[in-house]
Design an enzyme around this catalytic site. Sequence first.
Site, PDB file in Angstrom:
ATOM      1  N   CYS A  70       0.672  -0.972   0.091  1.00 61.18           N
ATOM      2  CA  CYS A  70       0.022   0.086   0.012  1.00 61.18           C
ATOM      3  C   CYS A  70       0.888   1.264   0.033  1.00 61.18           C
ATOM      4  O   CYS A  70       1.565   1.407   0.719  1.00 61.18           O
ATOM      5  CB  CYS A  70      -0.747  -0.042   1.181  1.00 61.18           C
ATOM      6  SG  CYS A  70      -1.749   1.310   1.604  1.00 61.18           S
ATOM      7  N   CYS A 180      -0.934   4.256  -6.262  1.00 63.55           N
ATOM      8  CA  CYS A 180      -1.821   3.364  -5.219  1.00 63.55           C
ATOM      9  C   CYS A 180      -2.204   2.065  -5.719  1.00 63.55           C
ATOM     10  O   CYS A 180      -2.770   2.078  -7.026  1.00 63.55           O
ATOM     11  CB  CYS A 180      -3.392   4.287  -5.060  1.00 63.55           C
ATOM     12  SG  CYS A 180      -4.393   3.494  -4.104  1.00 63.55           S
TER      13      CYS A 180
HETATM   14  N1  DGL Z   1      -4.000   0.722  -1.564  1.00 63.75           N
HETATM   15  C1  DGL Z   1      -3.494   1.911  -0.981  1.00 63.75           C
HETATM   16  C2  DGL Z   1      -2.472   2.653  -1.510  1.00 63.75           C
HETATM   17  O1  DGL Z   1      -1.697   1.708  -2.340  1.00 63.75           O
HETATM   18  C3  DGL Z   1      -4.452   2.998  -0.174  1.00 63.75           C
HETATM   19  C4  DGL Z   1      -5.914   3.037  -0.516  1.00 63.75           C
HETATM   20  C5  DGL Z   1      -6.518   3.797   0.502  1.00 63.75           C
HETATM   21  O2  DGL Z   1      -7.017   3.049   1.532  1.00 63.75           O
HETATM   22  O3  DGL Z   1      -6.770   4.748   0.706  1.00 63.75           O
HETATM   23  O4  DGL Z   1      -2.156   3.977  -1.249  1.00 63.75           O
END
Ligand code: DGL
Length: 262
Positions: A70, A180
């Site tokens: 993430c 993201c």
């Molecule tokens: N999947 C996450 C990222 O790569 C974050 C998404 C979220 O929860 O806002 O930033």
Amino acid sequence: MKIGFMDSGIGGLNVLQQAVKAMPGEEFLYYADSDNVPYGVKPKDEVIHYVDSAVGFLAGQGAGAIVIACNTATSVAIDYIRQAYKLPIIGMEPAVKPAIEKHPDKRILITATPLSIKEEKLHNLLKRVDNNHRTDLLPLPRLVEYAEAGRFDADEAYTYLTDVLSGYNLENYSAIVLGCTHFNYFKAAFRRIIPAHVELLDGIDGTVRQLMHVIEYNKLTAATKPEEPLVTYYISGKPVTDYKTRKFYSALMSRAESMRIL
Ligand code: DGL
């Protein structure tokens, strides 16, 4: 030895899918913090607390290395997590450096969550690699919402992207960085909107390469190899046992794979 993965929700499955392919003999744990998703619109301290709980949980389940799959969690929490845990911790970095090196002329659009865009980590990276100020930053919080609801091909995601991208003359851009892990599911929608010459870049392969290197270097590879890749899923610390969620995750892994070539 098990390899732990965490994300605020389903975005990290895009990274897990590639890791499973690259290391089919290993055993994986995947922690989706679905009780607390989205991270990208929350205060930094709150997100650090969630990441700490997830990493603590995975360590308690026997993970010998942990991937923070993430970008948002990496940007706010990785320094703290590396100090707090005596385990190899691998994070995500938006593919800004490869984008700048590969595309020396036109502009580059960096998409991420609002929290990642606010954070020092991204601005420090830009200071290091974007010497000619060729990047623009675009937060896309709604894509996380649509992804969590499994609404990838619905008109709303397409309309939302068309709307936010209409502010840019994409003929002047040569790459869009997907900063993201949730955004990868929407590559098909991006492709419908952006000119063919614009490349979509993410940091997944770099993270998986780094993971393989860490596993090899620390001699953490599993002594006995399972015949099939073994993944155990958790939602905010509770094992995923119901058929519907397992089926959803398996469809997401297939979607993650099909988005790679776009
Ligand atoms: N999947 C996450 C990222 O790569 C974050 C998404 C979220 O929860 O806002 O930033």
